[in-house]
Design an enzyme around this catalytic site. Sequence first.
Site, PDB file in Angstrom:
ATOM      1  N   GLU A  60     113.622   8.741  57.400  1.00 23.68           N
ATOM      2  CA  GLU A  60     114.492   7.975  58.280  1.00 23.68           C
ATOM      3  C   GLU A  60     115.901   8.554  58.319  1.00 23.68           C
ATOM      4  O   GLU A  60     116.546   8.572  59.379  1.00 23.68           O
ATOM      5  CB  GLU A  60     114.530   6.512  57.833  1.00 23.68           C
ATOM      6  CG  GLU A  60     113.236   5.755  58.043  1.00 23.68           C
ATOM      7  CD  GLU A  60     112.164   6.082  57.008  1.00 23.68           C
ATOM      8  OE1 GLU A  60     111.003   5.708  57.214  1.00 23.68           O
ATOM      9  OE2 GLU A  60     112.492   6.722  55.981  1.00 23.68           O
ATOM     10  N   PRO A 267     105.743  17.861  48.696  1.00 27.53           N
ATOM     11  CA  PRO A 267     105.477  16.418  48.629  1.00 27.53           C
ATOM     12  C   PRO A 267     106.593  15.612  49.284  1.00 27.53           C
ATOM     13  O   PRO A 267     107.748  16.043  49.328  1.00 27.53           O
ATOM     14  CB  PRO A 267     105.416  16.147  47.121  1.00 27.53           C
ATOM     15  CG  PRO A 267     106.263  17.222  46.512  1.00 27.53           C
ATOM     16  CD  PRO A 267     106.055  18.430  47.381  1.00 27.53           C
ATOM     17  N   ARG A 268     106.241  14.441  49.784  1.00 29.31           N
ATOM     18  CA  ARG A 268     107.224  13.560  50.396  1.00 29.31           C
ATOM     19  C   ARG A 268     108.312  13.187  49.404  1.00 29.31           C
ATOM     20  O   ARG A 268     109.482  13.076  49.763  1.00 29.31           O
ATOM     21  CB  ARG A 268     106.524  12.300  50.905  1.00 29.31           C
ATOM     22  CG  ARG A 268     107.427  11.323  51.651  1.00 29.31           C
ATOM     23  CD  ARG A 268     107.935  11.956  52.917  1.00 29.31           C
ATOM     24  NE  ARG A 268     108.555  10.990  53.810  1.00 29.31           N
ATOM     25  CZ  ARG A 268     109.102  11.311  54.963  1.00 29.31           C
ATOM     26  NH1 ARG A 268     109.106  12.563  55.367  1.00 29.31           N
ATOM     27  NH2 ARG A 268     109.636  10.391  55.732  1.00 29.31           N
ATOM     28  N   GLY A 309     115.711  19.079  51.653  1.00 27.13           N
ATOM     29  CA  GLY A 309     116.581  19.774  52.597  1.00 27.13           C
ATOM     30  C   GLY A 309     116.162  21.183  52.966  1.00 27.13           C
ATOM     31  O   GLY A 309     116.959  21.913  53.565  1.00 27.13           O
ATOM     32  N   GLU A 310     114.921  21.590  52.641  1.00 28.19           N
ATOM     33  CA  GLU A 310     114.509  22.967  52.920  1.00 28.19           C
ATOM     34  C   GLU A 310     113.277  23.054  53.811  1.00 28.19           C
ATOM     35  O   GLU A 310     112.649  24.109  53.909  1.00 28.19           O
ATOM     36  CB  GLU A 310     114.248  23.707  51.610  1.00 28.19           C
ATOM     37  CG  GLU A 310     115.470  23.857  50.732  1.00 28.19           C
ATOM     38  CD  GLU A 310     115.224  24.799  49.570  1.00 28.19           C
ATOM     39  OE1 GLU A 310     115.721  25.939  49.611  1.00 28.19           O
ATOM     40  OE2 GLU A 310     114.508  24.398  48.629  1.00 28.19           O
ATOM     41  N   PRO A 335     105.263  15.202  63.930  1.00 24.16           N
ATOM     42  CA  PRO A 335     104.754  16.510  64.309  1.00 24.16           C
ATOM     43  C   PRO A 335     105.796  17.359  65.028  1.00 24.16           C
ATOM     44  O   PRO A 335     105.548  18.525  65.321  1.00 24.16           O
ATOM     45  CB  PRO A 335     103.614  16.164  65.277  1.00 24.16           C
ATOM     46  CG  PRO A 335     104.112  14.921  65.966  1.00 24.16           C
ATOM     47  CD  PRO A 335     104.902  14.156  64.916  1.00 24.16           C
ATOM     48  N   GLU A 337     108.756  18.588  64.120  1.00 28.50           N
ATOM     49  CA  GLU A 337     109.399  19.682  63.385  1.00 28.50           C
ATOM     50  C   GLU A 337     108.489  20.907  63.243  1.00 28.50           C
ATOM     51  O   GLU A 337     108.930  22.024  63.514  1.00 28.50           O
ATOM     52  CB  GLU A 337     109.903  19.172  62.040  1.00 28.50           C
ATOM     53  CG  GLU A 337     111.010  18.132  62.189  1.00 28.50           C
ATOM     54  CD  GLU A 337     111.450  17.554  60.863  1.00 28.50           C
ATOM     55  OE1 GLU A 337     111.071  18.101  59.806  1.00 28.50           O
ATOM     56  OE2 GLU A 337     112.182  16.549  60.871  1.00 28.50           O
TER      57      GLU A 337
END
Length: 433
Positions: A60, A267-268, A309-310, A335, A337
């Site tokens: 978010e 992973p999230r 951030g990568e 989807p 990105e």
Amino acid sequence: MALYRYFLLSLWIIVLAPRLVWRRITGRETAADLAERLGRGPRSVARGPVVWLHGASVGELVAARGIAKELLRRDPRLRLVVTANTATGREQAQGWGEARVDARLAPIDTRWALARFLAGWQPVALVTIENEIWPNRMAMAKARRVPVLVAGARMSARSARLWGRFPGIARQILGLIDFIAPQDDETAERLRRLGLPPRRIGARLNLKAAVQVAGPDPAEIAAFARALPRDDTILAASTHPGEEEILLTAFRKAREFRPELKLILAPRHPERGEQLALLASSAGQPVARRSRGDRPGPKTSVYLADTLGEMGLWYRLAAVTFVGGSLVPKGGHTPFEPAACGSAIIHGPHVANNAEAYRALAAARASAEVSDAGTLTAEMLRLLGNPEGRTNMVRRAQKALAGTGTGPEAVADFVARIGAMTGNRALETPARR
């Protein structure tokens, strides 16, 4: 509202307070984290109006970045206090590197915690992302004449049916919201049926469609590409518990046919890195970890991208991306990105959070849906073995998703609405870029 407050007080006494204390005792959160959840913590001494921007977690707040940048660009006096329910979400906002952004854990939805937070920050507006509806928070903001806005609101058919069982409560809670920009037309219609006045519903705003993936340093891509050749590399993006086992099984089977294959596992929640490293190792896959500064070597088959951030780097290194949250009932992640970065899309059946986008992909034959390790193995091999077909699939995906998204102008219009509702003329007028 009285019933909600009674329920929340009971929940606080029985569940939330013991849980927070336990997290503090076990070291999962610090004393400063607990203070933030209770509405305390250090506050900025800088002057100027403050907008409270809230998102549940990482996804978010990635989506909210465009709104934050537009707010700060239009009014150089403005500050943002950005809150998240998770520490990783807070880290995402901290990683923006904006001097006028203060990132915090969100105060729990009790009147006493919110009273401290609101008194300390005195926001001129509350902007919440997607489906973060907290009744006490909104009611107390309204009582202070602070407008409440929702950006990219999302309501599934299932949620609408649940809300519809309690029409009085639904109207009461929706009545606390001054303006909603829905993510799609279905959400707008569901909100109207639940009693939200049409004048409070704005144009569509799909924040995830408007996200611009940061381009990594070309030298960084080149350094990784030596060990992770794009045509041999699969990315598992934003995965959840229950998916990694399936992914690793499918990857192991695929390597029986193509031993040179590589997997980037992102992973999230990066704090699960240690657990996933053990899982991959126990599956017989040599692992290297980004969080430890490891570089993939010739023998590395799984590279664990357990940092924040990568994602722009990982999408550009992988010819194929499995989009997480879709093999388990988490609603499926964006989807937009991977498509923007030229990576072909595989996903599971659980995609309700981005239903319109995935319908467009399916209609254009621009993604591959899988249901288990066997079908995932087959799609990995099919896509990696057909570069021309994969390229055409990516082009179809980019074209299909362009028809479902909303561009920067929708974000600009939403920021202008904040300006109109707060009397901030600087926000109503776009600043020169």
